[in-house]
Design a protein around this motif. Structure first.
Motif, PDB file in Angstrom:
ATOM      1  N   TYR A  19       0.837  -1.203   0.000  1.00 29.59           N
ATOM      2  CA  TYR A  19       0.000   0.000   0.000  1.00 29.59           C
ATOM      3  C   TYR A  19       0.874   1.256   0.000  1.00 29.59           C
ATOM      4  O   TYR A  19       0.642   2.190  -0.781  1.00 29.59           O
ATOM      5  CB  TYR A  19      -0.940   0.011   1.205  1.00 29.59           C
ATOM      6  CG  TYR A  19      -1.681   1.330   1.332  1.00 29.59           C
ATOM      7  CD1 TYR A  19      -2.874   1.540   0.664  1.00 29.59           C
ATOM      8  CD2 TYR A  19      -1.141   2.382   2.082  1.00 29.59           C
ATOM      9  CE1 TYR A  19      -3.533   2.763   0.738  1.00 29.59           C
ATOM     10  CE2 TYR A  19      -1.786   3.599   2.163  1.00 29.59           C
ATOM     11  CZ  TYR A  19      -2.980   3.789   1.492  1.00 29.59           C
ATOM     12  OH  TYR A  19      -3.607   5.008   1.553  1.00 29.59           O
ATOM     13  N   ILE A 157      -6.536  -4.588  -1.813  1.00 31.97           N
ATOM     14  CA  ILE A 157      -6.397  -3.176  -2.182  1.00 31.97           C
ATOM     15  C   ILE A 157      -7.294  -2.917  -3.374  1.00 31.97           C
ATOM     16  O   ILE A 157      -7.094  -3.485  -4.453  1.00 31.97           O
ATOM     17  CB  ILE A 157      -4.941  -2.815  -2.511  1.00 31.97           C
ATOM     18  CG1 ILE A 157      -4.048  -3.035  -1.284  1.00 31.97           C
ATOM     19  CG2 ILE A 157      -4.835  -1.364  -2.970  1.00 31.97           C
ATOM     20  CD1 ILE A 157      -2.578  -2.753  -1.529  1.00 31.97           C
ATOM     21  N   TRP A 164      -8.998  -0.234   1.216  1.00 29.82           N
ATOM     22  CA  TRP A 164      -8.172  -1.430   1.325  1.00 29.82           C
ATOM     23  C   TRP A 164      -8.430  -2.084   2.663  1.00 29.82           C
ATOM     24  O   TRP A 164      -8.985  -1.464   3.577  1.00 29.82           O
ATOM     25  CB  TRP A 164      -6.690  -1.106   1.108  1.00 29.82           C
ATOM     26  CG  TRP A 164      -6.020  -0.240   2.134  1.00 29.82           C
ATOM     27  CD1 TRP A 164      -6.372   1.041   2.499  1.00 29.82           C
ATOM     28  CD2 TRP A 164      -4.874  -0.566   2.923  1.00 29.82           C
ATOM     29  NE1 TRP A 164      -5.508   1.522   3.452  1.00 29.82           N
ATOM     30  CE2 TRP A 164      -4.569   0.579   3.728  1.00 29.82           C
ATOM     31  CE3 TRP A 164      -4.044  -1.674   3.016  1.00 29.82           C
ATOM     32  CZ2 TRP A 164      -3.498   0.602   4.626  1.00 29.82           C
ATOM     33  CZ3 TRP A 164      -2.974  -1.649   3.906  1.00 29.82           C
ATOM     34  CH2 TRP A 164      -2.714  -0.515   4.689  1.00 29.82           C
TER      35      TRP A 164
END
Length: 241
Positions: A19, A157, A164
């Motif tokens: 992420y 995600i 997410w």
């Protein structure tokens, strides 16, 4: 077997690293005060900067403000943004639990219709955030079959959904164990409501009237005919007794 071994997506620190590589060192977190969002914050704490925001069902409820203040001090170390809940505006314009004359006034008033994307835009503007950023949620693959299939197909995600799922791989036991180990408490309403606040059925109104009468009175200020929901329940109880 839980079936999680069939889902080959990153999890834990590897997921957080992915992420951050894609979206930077900040994440929004839609913080409902429920156990899933608490666990999500615990999992992300000290690993990424969190910007928590809360959808206000009705502004100024004491039991909500008390718990948000607690999590600001013990979990986030910063202010939790209070944002208008899209459903609250819709309920007003739809005349939910409103007397006829008041419903007519609300229906004619220029009350904005907003959605979750609008709220995220407001949060980003308030925080001075530019560019893409997602909201962390407490969605878990083992919650139900639909979420399992969604995580398996789309991954944890999801840019198209704007969110997410950092703890997608946790079982309910892992979730509760992590909360207990953290020393963070669940909100007080977990002791008398069926779950964290979710609407205005008798399941929530009756316990609130007993435990937080001032908050119940505030709800009635906004939605005067909500008391009819309790009366309906009481009548049904007498008829089925």
């Amino acid at each position: 077997m839980s079936g999680l071994d069939k889902i080959n997506h990153p999890r834990g620190d590897a997921l957080i690293a992915e992420y951050k590589e894609r979206y930077g060192d900040k994440t929004l977190i839609a913080f409902s005060r429920g156990k899933d969002s608490i666990a999500t914050a615990i999992a992300l704490r000290d690993k990424i900067e969190m910007i928590p925001f809360y959808y206000d069902d009705i502004p100024g409820l004491q039991f909500v403000d008390e718990s948000l203040d607690y999590y600001e001090r013990t979990l986030f170390g910063r202010k939790i943004l209070r944002m208008p809940h899209p459903t609250f505006y819709k309920q007003l314009t739809d005349g939910l639990f409103q007397p006829m004359r008041r419903a007519e006034i609300l229906g004619a008033a220029p009350i904005p219709r907003i959605n979750h994307a609008d709220v995220v835009k407001m949060v980003k503007k308030q925080e001075g955030i530019e560019g893409d950023i997602l909201s962390a949620t407490g969605i878990r693959a083992l919650d139900n079959a639909i979420r399992f299939m969604s995580i398996r197909k789309h991954g944890p995600i999801r840019p198209s959904a704007g969110n997410w799922a950092p703890i997608w791989h946790w079982s309910k036991k892992e979730l509760l164990d992590n909360i207990e180990a953290s020393g963070i408490s669940l909100p007080a309403d977990y002791t008398f409501l069926p779950r964290s606040l979710d609407g205005w059925s008798y399941l929530y109104l009756i316990p609130l009237r007993e435990h937080y009468p001032q908050d119940y009175a505030r709800i009635i200020e906004w939605m005067p005919l909500a008391e009819a929901e309790i009366h309906r329940y009481e009548i049904n109880q007498r008829l089925t007794a």
